[in-house]
Motif scaffolding. Structure first.
Motif, PDB file in Angstrom:
ATOM      1  N   ALA A 148       7.614  10.068 -12.574  1.00  0.00           N
ATOM      2  CA  ALA A 148       6.447  10.871 -12.968  1.00  0.00           C
ATOM      3  C   ALA A 148       5.243   9.979 -13.271  1.00  0.00           C
ATOM      4  O   ALA A 148       4.102  10.457 -13.305  1.00  0.00           O
ATOM      5  N   LYS A 149       5.498   8.697 -13.484  1.00  0.00           N
ATOM      6  CA  LYS A 149       4.404   7.751 -13.781  1.00  0.00           C
ATOM      7  C   LYS A 149       3.910   7.021 -12.524  1.00  0.00           C
ATOM      8  O   LYS A 149       3.030   6.179 -12.604  1.00  0.00           O
ATOM      9  N   ASN A 150       4.535   7.345 -11.374  1.00  0.00           N
ATOM     10  CA  ASN A 150       4.108   6.750 -10.111  1.00  0.00           C
ATOM     11  C   ASN A 150       3.008   7.641  -9.533  1.00  0.00           C
ATOM     12  O   ASN A 150       3.279   8.654  -8.892  1.00  0.00           O
ATOM     13  N   ASP A 151       1.759   7.265  -9.780  1.00  0.00           N
ATOM     14  CA  ASP A 151       0.628   8.123  -9.422  1.00  0.00           C
ATOM     15  C   ASP A 151       0.599   8.456  -7.932  1.00  0.00           C
ATOM     16  O   ASP A 151       0.302   9.587  -7.547  1.00  0.00           O
ATOM     17  N   ARG A 172       0.457   2.645  -2.407  1.00  0.00           N
ATOM     18  CA  ARG A 172      -0.819   3.251  -2.019  1.00  0.00           C
ATOM     19  C   ARG A 172      -1.521   2.424  -0.937  1.00  0.00           C
ATOM     20  O   ARG A 172      -2.209   2.961  -0.071  1.00  0.00           O
ATOM     21  N   ASN A 173      -1.331   1.101  -0.996  1.00  0.00           N
ATOM     22  CA  ASN A 173      -2.018   0.194  -0.064  1.00  0.00           C
ATOM     23  C   ASN A 173      -1.301   0.034   1.275  1.00  0.00           C
ATOM     24  O   ASN A 173      -1.811  -0.615   2.177  1.00  0.00           O
ATOM     25  N   ASN A 218       4.229  -1.495   3.097  1.00  0.00           N
ATOM     26  CA  ASN A 218       4.440  -0.446   4.109  1.00  0.00           C
ATOM     27  C   ASN A 218       5.750   0.301   3.884  1.00  0.00           C
ATOM     28  O   ASN A 218       5.823   1.519   4.054  1.00  0.00           O
ATOM     29  N   LEU A 219       6.792  -0.436   3.493  1.00  0.00           N
ATOM     30  CA  LEU A 219       8.082   0.202   3.230  1.00  0.00           C
ATOM     31  C   LEU A 219       8.012   1.097   1.991  1.00  0.00           C
ATOM     32  O   LEU A 219       8.613   2.179   1.960  1.00  0.00           O
ATOM     33  N   LEU A 220       7.258   0.661   0.975  1.00  0.00           N
ATOM     34  CA  LEU A 220       7.070   1.486  -0.227  1.00  0.00           C
ATOM     35  C   LEU A 220       6.292   2.751   0.120  1.00  0.00           C
ATOM     36  O   LEU A 220       6.660   3.859  -0.301  1.00  0.00           O
ATOM     37  N   HIS A 221       5.220   2.590   0.866  1.00  0.00           N
ATOM     38  CA  HIS A 221       4.388   3.724   1.282  1.00  0.00           C
ATOM     39  C   HIS A 221       5.233   4.747   2.054  1.00  0.00           C
ATOM     40  O   HIS A 221       5.187   5.960   1.778  1.00  0.00           O
ATOM     41  N   THR A 222       6.018   4.244   2.986  1.00  0.00           N
ATOM     42  CA  THR A 222       6.874   5.095   3.812  1.00  0.00           C
ATOM     43  C   THR A 222       7.934   5.793   2.967  1.00  0.00           C
ATOM     44  O   THR A 222       8.210   6.985   3.144  1.00  0.00           O
ATOM     45  N   ARG A 248       2.700   2.204 -11.229  1.00  0.00           N
ATOM     46  CA  ARG A 248       1.814   3.322 -10.911  1.00  0.00           C
ATOM     47  C   ARG A 248       1.684   3.593  -9.406  1.00  0.00           C
ATOM     48  O   ARG A 248       0.795   4.333  -8.975  1.00  0.00           O
ATOM     49  N   GLY A 249       2.519   2.946  -8.594  1.00  0.00           N
ATOM     50  CA  GLY A 249       2.459   3.162  -7.149  1.00  0.00           C
ATOM     51  C   GLY A 249       1.308   2.444  -6.472  1.00  0.00           C
ATOM     52  O   GLY A 249       0.895   2.806  -5.360  1.00  0.00           O
TER      53      GLY A 249
END
Length: 361
Positions: free
Chosen positions: A292-295, A210-211, A258-262, A205-206
């Motif tokens: 589509a499920k990654n909020d 998000r963090n 941080n890499l995911l967020h970016t 769900r991301g």
């Protein structure tokens, strides 16, 4: 005018670049006069066991004899999964339509290769099989991708844009009465690479992304990739990802969060840029695929498209099985010898009815 309706009962198979597993969808596809409709009746998603997943991941590195042997073995495995699915639901079908699993996709040198031998599938499940949808288009000078737009055009015409968030993000829309479609950017392929560094399959769900906080240097490196300035038609493959994107992530000294967020911001920026370029304001954007499920990804994209395009997330069956459905539909068009590859999308010399038909023996 005749109201004659023809119904096709087809099993669609899809294995995507994100390596999350095999999607099986039993679909009823109907042609009535000039319009098509569908219903997804039964579905199953089969996670790849670790050994098979590693084999699929490593196919780009093995010798040709081993690859051809695995092509046959994987075809038999696909056929076995189909037979189990048919037996479980007591289905009567017309044929199986399989995308296969892409190993090589280098249309610039006339090469695209999906493993999963059609003859082996047919023999293992005792059904007619249609597969190998990309090769003919590449032989006609096209990219062999994306293929989904014919389904978007004929099955999902209510939406201005159709966006698939799988291993790769790709988009499809009508412009000046022509169907336009192309790969935009890596999507889950990029996010999942980062997740493997912390022993996770994916970012549920991301929540992790998000963090995180934005790494501007990494974002700039991703956004500056040459591919994004190339005109369509264009498509992406795993080899391109390994050569151009993986090194940016692997060399970055930062946390997975941080890499995911970016990366989420990068994916959303490239998608928003592609949509805004069309000038289609107040438009509707249908989003399917695992992303589509990654909020957090959807929220980030909504922010970047605010006032321009409204996002529509459909029911779960469509999110998860739209690609399997569309390959079932492509098989149906091939069975009727009708166009299923659009040259306006792939850049080929002409439209074509692509796919190879195999019968069990």
């Amino acid at each position: 005018m005749s109201s004659y309706t023809k119904t096709y009962r087809v099993i669609g198979l899809m294995s995507g670049t994100s390596l999350d597993g095999l999607d099986i969808a039993y679909c009823e596809i109907k042609k009535q006069q000039d319009s098509w409709s569908f219903s997804i009746q039964k579905t199953k998603s089969i996670d790849y066991e670790k050994k098979l997943k590693n084999q699929l991941k490593n196919t780009v590195n093995i010798d040709s004899a081993s690859l051809l042997a695995f092509h046959n073995d994987y075809g038999s495995w696909l056929g076995e999964q189909v037979k189990t699915f048919i037996d479980q639901h007591k289905l009567q079908i017309d044929f199986v339509s399989s995308h296969g699993h892409t190993v090589f996709h280098q249309p610039e040198i006339g090469l695209t290769y999906q493993i999963g031998s059609g003859q082996h599938i047919a023999n293992a499940c005792h059904q007619k099989v249609i597969c190998d949808f990309r090769t003919n288009d590449v032989a006609l000078g096209g990219q062999g991708a994306p293929l989904v737009p014919i389904g978007d055009k004929l099955l999902f015409s209510d939406y201005d844009f159709c966006l698939n968030l799988g291993g790769i993000s790709n988009i499809s829309y009508d412009l000046n009465e022509k169907r336009i479609a192309y790969d935009i950017s890596p999507a889950n392929m990029l996010l999942n690479l980062i997740c493997t560094k912390i022993n996770l399959e994916f970012d549920d769900r991301g929540k992790l992304s998000r963090n995180g906080i934005l790494n501007k240097k990494v974002l700039a490196a991703l956004n500056n990739l040459e591919f994004y300035d190339q005109p369509y038609p264009k498509s992406l493959g795993y080899e391109w990802f390994l050569e151009n994107v993986a090194p940016i992530i692997n060399n970055a000294k930062d946390s997975a969060e941080n890499l995911l967020h970016t990366s989420v911001h990068h994916i959303a920026e490239q998608i928003a840029r592609a949509i805004k370029k069309t000038g289609k304001q107040n438009s509707s954007l249908l989003i399917t695929g695992g992303g589509a499920k990654n909020d957090f990804l959807i929220e980030t994209l909504e922010q970047k498209l605010k006032g321009f395009s409204k996002i529509v997330i459909p029911e779960t069956n469509i999110i998860d099985y739209k690609e399997a459905l569309i390959f079932a539909f492509m098989g149906t068009l091939r069975d009727r010898n009708e166009v299923n590859c659009l040259h306006t999308v792939t850049g080929a010399k002409s439209d074509s009815s692509s796919g190879v038909i195999y019968y069990p023996s």
